[in-house]
Design a protein around this motif. Structure first.
Motif: not given
Length: 366
Positions: A31, A46-47, A50
């Motif tokens: 990030y 990030l996947d 999420r």
């Protein structure tokens, strides 16, 4: 890929790191420092975040840790809508935003009504520095900004000895405009000006109020007009000056109406802003006065609508002013050495100025 479970509490940085089998630093870097990870690893982090419902690092905690908010504060002593309504403010805001974009910084608007004393919005603002845009000398919000140990740049007004400043020479700029009007033959003139203090006044202005104005840009523009006309033999005591607290076309029209009702024989109306001048043009049209045959009208600023109308005005580089203010704030400097930048202006001779009816230019031939 892990699956989210209905009703499951959102993941934390630690639980996300454990799920991925990586360190918490790796998750944080995805990030905050993406250049430290391969594109494939960052995408996987990030996947997974999420899917698990991880919202990312807490920006408040991060700012407390780094002591950086990543944003510039713009102090406007106006209601928030002013920044998106007034043409000059819009252009200044665009220039400041461009400087912030170039530096990778955000922009936080800190609005404060001039009729309120509450400075909580300044105290609450999580910013790394302030740009102060055109406020009066006695504004409590400005005092609150200067009390915070943050870099500060003032645009236009006021001038503070220890603070960076960017603006124009208002006195000299409007004097050039006044001389143009004088050379056309006008001596019987009136003036419309923007607010001179934090107290509301919508009407004629005494000499004492002109001299003691807390908005030094308006004070300088009135002084420039006074000096030019007095040098031409006009007694400034006879020149009607009408002030408007709010700044809009309607306010310019109403101010022009007040002026013309008191003295319908004036041959020129000089305005300290283009918005007031455009309003004066509307009022002249409503009264059946032809511009410039019956009445000369001039403005100041050079906003887009004034240029389209071919108003006689002074153009100042408002966008460049905003960008320069941002660049001054975001650049490094030697402490204790405030900088001052004075931008150039240009006299625009448009189609709203001409000699008064029946005036013949003096002949200097043999």
């Amino acid at each position: 890929m892990p699956r989210s479970t209905p009703g499951r509490r959102p993941a934390t940085l630690a639980s996300l790191a454990a799920e991925l089998g990586v360190s918490r630093t790796t998750v944080s870097n995805a990030y905050n420092r993406p250049d430290q990870l391969s594109p494939e690893l960052r995408k996987r982090v990030l996947d997974t975040a999420r899917v698990l419902g991880y919202p990312g690092p807490d920006p408040v905690a991060r700012s407390l840790r780094t002591r950086k908010a990543g944003a510039v504060g713009l102090l406007l002593t106006e209601n928030l809508s002013y920044a998106f309504r007034d043409p000059g403010a819009i252009e200044f805001l665009e220039g400041l935003a461009l400087a912030c974009e170039d530096a990778g910084q955000g922009l936080h608007l800190v609005p404060a009504s001039p009729e309120r004393e509450d400075v909580a919005s300044v105290h609450r603002a999580g910013v790394d520095g302030f740009v102060v845009y055109s406020v009066p000398e006695d504004d409590p919000h400005l005092a609150a900004v200067l009390e915070r140990p943050l870099p500060t740049v003032i645009a236009d007004q006021p001038r503070a000895a220890s603070v960076d400043h960017v603006g124009i020479d208002d006195h000299a700029a409007i004097q050039r405009l006044a001389r143009h009007v004088i050379e056309l033959g006008h001596k019987h003139v009136g003036v419309l000006c923007m607010r001179l203090g934090r107290d509301r006044n919508d009407g004629f202005v005494s000499l004492a109020r002109q001299h003691s104005a807390r908005y030094h840009v308006q004070r300088a523009r009135l002084a420039g007009l006074r000096d030019a006309f007095e040098a031409a033999g006009v007694d400034w005591n006879t020149v009607a000056v009408v002030e408007r607290f709010d700044h809009s076309l309607d306010d310019g029209a109403r101010a022009a109406g007040q002026l013309l009702d008191r003295d319908p024989q004036v041959t020129a109306i000089l305005c300290t802003s283009d918005l007031l001048a455009l309003g004066a043009l509307d009022e002249a049209s409503r009264r059946g006065l032809r511009v410039p045959q019956d009445l000369t009208v001039t403005g100041f600023d050079g906003i887009a609508e004034a240029l389209r109308t071919e108003l006689t005005t002074v153009r100042q580089p408002v966008l460049d002013k905003g960008r320069t203010a941002g660049e001054l704030l975001l650049s490094t400097k030697d402490p204790g050495r405030p900088r001052s930048v004075t931008l150039d202006t240009e006299l625009i001779t448009g189609k709203t100025s001409a000699g008064p009816r029946g005036y013949e230019e003096p002949w200097f031939g043999p």
